[in-house]
Write an enzyme that holds these catalytic residues in place. Structure first.
Site, PDB file in Angstrom:
ATOM      1  N   SER A  45      35.163  36.823  38.932  1.00  0.00           N
ATOM      2  CA  SER A  45      34.722  37.995  38.747  1.00  0.00           C
ATOM      3  C   SER A  45      35.794  38.838  39.109  1.00  0.00           C
ATOM      4  O   SER A  45      35.789  40.190  38.765  1.00  0.00           O
ATOM      5  CB  SER A  45      33.457  38.361  39.699  1.00  0.00           C
ATOM      6  OG  SER A  45      33.739  38.363  41.029  1.00  0.00           O
ATOM      7  N   HIS A  75      34.534  41.521  46.298  1.00  0.00           N
ATOM      8  CA  HIS A  75      34.553  42.421  45.436  1.00  0.00           C
ATOM      9  C   HIS A  75      35.301  43.554  45.796  1.00  0.00           C
ATOM     10  O   HIS A  75      35.381  44.064  46.922  1.00  0.00           O
ATOM     11  CB  HIS A  75      33.076  42.958  44.793  1.00  0.00           C
ATOM     12  CG  HIS A  75      32.673  41.665  43.655  1.00  0.00           C
ATOM     13  ND1 HIS A  75      31.472  41.785  43.518  1.00  0.00           N
ATOM     14  CD2 HIS A  75      33.087  40.586  43.309  1.00  0.00           C
ATOM     15  CE1 HIS A  75      31.202  40.684  42.412  1.00  0.00           C
ATOM     16  NE2 HIS A  75      32.201  40.028  42.400  1.00  0.00           N
ATOM     17  N   ASP A  77      27.632  46.313  41.457  1.00  0.00           N
ATOM     18  CA  ASP A  77      26.898  44.770  42.263  1.00  0.00           C
ATOM     19  C   ASP A  77      25.530  45.047  42.781  1.00  0.00           C
ATOM     20  O   ASP A  77      24.917  44.302  43.114  1.00  0.00           O
ATOM     21  CB  ASP A  77      27.727  44.543  43.438  1.00  0.00           C
ATOM     22  CG  ASP A  77      28.959  44.011  43.073  1.00  0.00           C
ATOM     23  OD1 ASP A  77      29.329  43.526  41.665  1.00  0.00           O
ATOM     24  OD2 ASP A  77      29.824  43.717  44.129  1.00  0.00           O
TER      25      ASP A  77
END
Length: 189
Positions: free
Chosen positions: A54, A105, A132
């Protein structure tokens, strides 16, 4: 002649005990190093492995002084948790209540409430099309400070592959541990 046999057995017993003590010291040293890293970095998990794509690919240089890091599967991240406020663009590792695996992230939005001094954070994987919120718990729209485990401050590319392989194939982990244990026990120094 019996005293020679007793002496040899005594030496073998001492060597065996020394090897077990050496093995114990190696395990204890690893624990001390980990706890020391926790104290220095202020993070409950000072090292994490990126286990998804990701945040791919590679690195992107914006200017000579600013390097935006885009992570790859298998990279090891060094984390640090400071009192400084979290900013948009930083890579953070967070953990959602009730879920075991931390997520790495980038912060895309930060809102600070002046009356309560609470901070609300929204994250997104660089390679993901949306934020998210789908990863958060049902009804949760923002992360708060207690969800954040640390900020990425360093990276070791591809080093985490060893951990990923040992997690996916437990037999490899047992073979490595067995080989290291055998090495310690057969060492005659």
């Amino acid at each position: 002649m019996n005293w020679i046999s007793d002496t040899v057995k005594s030496i073998q017993l001492r060597e065996t005990l020394t090897q077990f003590v050496t093995f114990g010291m190696i395990v204890a040293s690893a624990q001390v190093i980990w706890k020391g890293l926790m104290c220095v970095t202020g993070s409950e998990s000072p090292l994490v492995v990126v286990i998804s794509g990701s945040m791919e690919p590679g690195f992107k240089r914006v200017s000579d002084s600013l390097l935006i890091t885009l992570l790859q599967f298998g990279d090891v991240l060094f984390l640090h948790m400071s009192k400084d406020p979290i900013r948009v663009g930083e890579i953070v590792v967070y953990n959602i209540d009730g879920k075991d695996i931390p997520i790495v992230h980038r912060v895309i939005e930060v809102h600070e409430r002046r009356d309560t001094e609470e901070t609300y954070i929204l994250t997104k994987g660089d390679n993901n099309p949306t934020d998210d919120r789908a990863l958060y718990n049902h009804g949760q729209l923002w992360l708060q400070q207690h969800h954040i485990m640390g900020r990425a401050v360093g990276i070791l590319p591809y080093v985490g592959w060893a951990t990923i392989i040992m997690t996916d194939k437990p037999i490899v982990k047992y073979m490595v541990i067995g080989a290291l244990g055998l090495l310690v026990l057969t060492n005659k120094e």
